[in-house]
Design an enzyme around this catalytic site. Structure first.
Site, PDB file in Angstrom:
ATOM      1  N   SER A  42     -19.226  43.324  42.791  1.00  9.38           N
ATOM      2  CA  SER A  42     -17.883  43.114  42.777  1.00  9.38           C
ATOM      3  C   SER A  42     -17.653  42.430  40.811  1.00  9.38           C
ATOM      4  O   SER A  42     -18.676  41.749  40.840  1.00  9.38           O
ATOM      5  CB  SER A  42     -16.893  42.508  43.738  1.00  9.38           C
ATOM      6  OG  SER A  42     -17.786  41.427  44.177  1.00  9.38           O
ATOM      7  N   LYS A  43     -16.139  41.867  40.501  1.00  7.77           N
ATOM      8  CA  LYS A  43     -16.022  40.673  39.753  1.00  7.77           C
ATOM      9  C   LYS A  43     -16.768  38.959  39.732  1.00  7.77           C
ATOM     10  O   LYS A  43     -17.276  39.409  39.181  1.00  7.77           O
ATOM     11  CB  LYS A  43     -14.938  41.045  39.097  1.00  7.77           C
ATOM     12  CG  LYS A  43     -13.352  42.132  39.418  1.00  7.77           C
ATOM     13  CD  LYS A  43     -13.149  41.109  38.179  1.00  7.77           C
ATOM     14  CE  LYS A  43     -12.230  43.081  37.205  1.00  7.77           C
ATOM     15  NZ  LYS A  43     -10.799  43.125  38.441  1.00  7.77           N
ATOM     16  N   ARG A  44     -17.439  39.550  41.446  1.00  6.92           N
ATOM     17  CA  ARG A  44     -18.042  38.343  41.376  1.00  6.92           C
ATOM     18  C   ARG A  44     -18.930  38.445  40.580  1.00  6.92           C
ATOM     19  O   ARG A  44     -19.700  36.809  40.564  1.00  6.92           O
ATOM     20  CB  ARG A  44     -18.328  38.040  43.097  1.00  6.92           C
ATOM     21  CG  ARG A  44     -16.811  37.062  43.516  1.00  6.92           C
ATOM     22  CD  ARG A  44     -17.135  37.156  44.932  1.00  6.92           C
ATOM     23  NE  ARG A  44     -17.921  38.070  45.159  1.00  6.92           N
ATOM     24  CZ  ARG A  44     -19.223  38.497  46.470  1.00  6.92           C
ATOM     25  NH1 ARG A  44     -19.846  37.078  46.381  1.00  6.92           N
ATOM     26  NH2 ARG A  44     -19.742  39.368  46.900  1.00  6.92           N
TER      27      ARG A  44
END
Ligand code: GLU
Length: 482
Positions: A251-253
């Site tokens: 994910s963007k994390r």
């Protein structure tokens, strides 16, 4: 029968790395079997689909070089390849299924469904919805149908089992007791994903559906629908999801996931394809660097791992560096010169183009991302007016700095033969005479000519800059020392 595969993104987001891998695997599979690679747009979600996302997807498919044979913008025998243009067709299919009693009007409300599911769970039975809360067909009135509340559900045959051999995961078995009578038409008379996707796959003659594992539980529904339409089912393959290095779903994390971000950051499409191909696929021979044409030769749909694949930006960056180093100098200049010119805000002069060509092998060797080029090349075209603060305090505010700069000035001024070797020898002479390490003695010179401690190799850089410019820069930095 010739292979026909499709990549079917929904234009509800940018093309991201997981989807790009799915596209690549479909592309490779199609080419391996001399088949057809189709790109369609699953744009039934009118609220979340945008033209900008659609453009981004097409643009980055093209950037990767994943040309499609049929589909959006390219055309083919099936119209525009956009689901939003095919509502009449989906409605026609829904009506046909209603007539054949393979589907029914459903009036169950979401609240009723929740209660139904909770009760089933409490009783330890299957929570799959089987139509039991629907009115008797004889009691369905015209006004009920015109009230706009009815959905259309597919009648899953019960009891029953759907099983299939997944290209990646092997034998998959789904008891129909676990499969809901799923909605194919919403109450606003728009098709659901299940209906639109299956009708397209049938109409377009798709032979292999290769897609993400998140859609695995949809597959029994799609198989049942396909067979209800009197068609042969496709072969299915579900690709494992991508994870970040911490083992959690990517994910963007974990950093950027949009292809556009990688393109802007200076990744080259060859490296991107190579890295994506290895996410869950093994070409054999422990090969890591592999061209698309070699991939095509080997990609037959086997050797795809069912284990989640780790997307590791560090490895991708390493691979990008490999591809950049493998570029010919001419190819490199073609990509790099516009970047340098954009950075300078002007075109390079003839003479500067010559300097840049001389600099190219040095820069290429040390570049992992194309976006690093302009920073490395800048010193050759503009003298530093400011100096990197950390570099300055670390190497210029030392007792050695003035000695090194003065020594370098004297040694270079008297140098007759302006070559890398001669510069090397002259500056090493300065180090020796002053009993200085290369780190202490050469870093101030580097900062003086380039503005920072990070630059291409020093002696070559000095040669490229030329005598006058080098001495001028050293003098300027020397004057700033207190
Ligand atoms: N449109 C779906 C998505 O973007 C994929 C559909 C499919 O491959 O069946 O997730």
């Amino acid at each position: 029968m010739s292979v026909r595969v499709r990549f079917a993104p929904s234009p509800t987001g940018y093309l991201h790395v997981g989807a790009a891998r799915t596209a690549l695997f479909n592309y490779l599979f199609a080419h391996h079997f001399d088949g057809t690679f189709i790109l369609r747009s699953d744009d039934t979600d009118a609220e979340r689909s945008t033209a900008a996302f659609q453009t981004d997807i097409l643009e980055h498919m093209r950037w990767l070089g994943l040309a499609w044979d049929e589909g959006i913008e390219v055309g083919g025998p099936h119209g525009t390849y956009k689901q939003s243009d095919r509502y009449d067709r989906y409605r026609e299919v829904a009506m046909q299924l209603l007539q054949e009693d393979r589907a029914y009007y459903s009036f169950v409300t979401p609240d009723q469904l929740n209660v139904f599911k909770q009760r089933a769970r409490n009783a330890g039975t299957s929570p799959a919805y089987d139509g039991t809360l629907e009115p008797d067909p004889s009691q369905i009135s015209r006004s009920m149908l015109e009230g706009g509340q009815a959905t259309i559900r597919f009648r899953v045959p019960r009891p029953g089992i759907t099983h299939f051999i997944d290209m990646v995961r092997g034998e998959m078995v789904f008891e129909h007791a676990q499969v809901d009578d799923f909605v194919i038409m919403r109450s606003d008379f728009t098709p659901t994903y299940h209906l639109a996707s299956t009708v397209d796959d049938v109409d377009y003659g798709i032979t292999h559906v290769i897609r993400g594992e998140d859609l695995l539980s949809s597959t029994p529904k799609h198989i049942l629908l396909t067979e209800a339409l009197g068609s042969d089912r496709a072969t299915y393959g579900h690709l494992s999801l991508l994870m970040g290095p911490d083992g959690k779903k990517l994910s963007k994390r974990h950093g950027d996931t949009a292809l556009s971000a990688y393109r802007e950051a200076g990744y080259v499409p060859e490296a991107m394809n190579n890295y994506l191909a290895l996410l869950g696929w093994s070409p054999g021979d422990d090969e890591t660097i592999i061209s698309v044409s070699e991939m095509i030769e080997r990609f037959d749909g086997t050797s795809i791992s069912r284990n989640p694949a780790v997307f590791d930006q560090g490895k991708l960056a390493w691979m990008n560096g490999v591809y950049i180093r493998e570029m010919s100098d001419d190819d490199f200049i073609e990509v790099a010169q516009p970047r340098v010119e954009a950075d300078l805000g002007r075109a390079l002069t003839e003479e500067e183009i010559g300097s840049f060509a001389a600099l190219t092998p040095l820069i290429k060797e040390r570049t992992k991302l194309l976006s690093e080029i302009e920073g490395q090349a800048r010193f050759a075209f503009v003298a530093p007016t400011t100096y990197d603060e950390a570099s300055w305090s670390k190497v210029m505010e030392t007792p050695e700095a003035a000695i090194a700069l003065d020594g370098a000035t004297a040694a270079l001024e008297s140098l007759e033969n302006w070559s890398t070797e001669a510069i090397d020898e002259a500056l090493r002479g300065v180090l020796e005479a002053n009993e200085m390490s290369a780190r202490k003695g050469l870093q101030p010179i580097r900062v003086a000519i380039s503005g920072s401690t990070v630059s291409p190799p020093l002696f070559e850089s000095i040669e490229i800059l030329g005598k006058d410019e080098t001495l001028e820069r050293i003098r300027r930095a020397r004057d700033l020392l207190t």
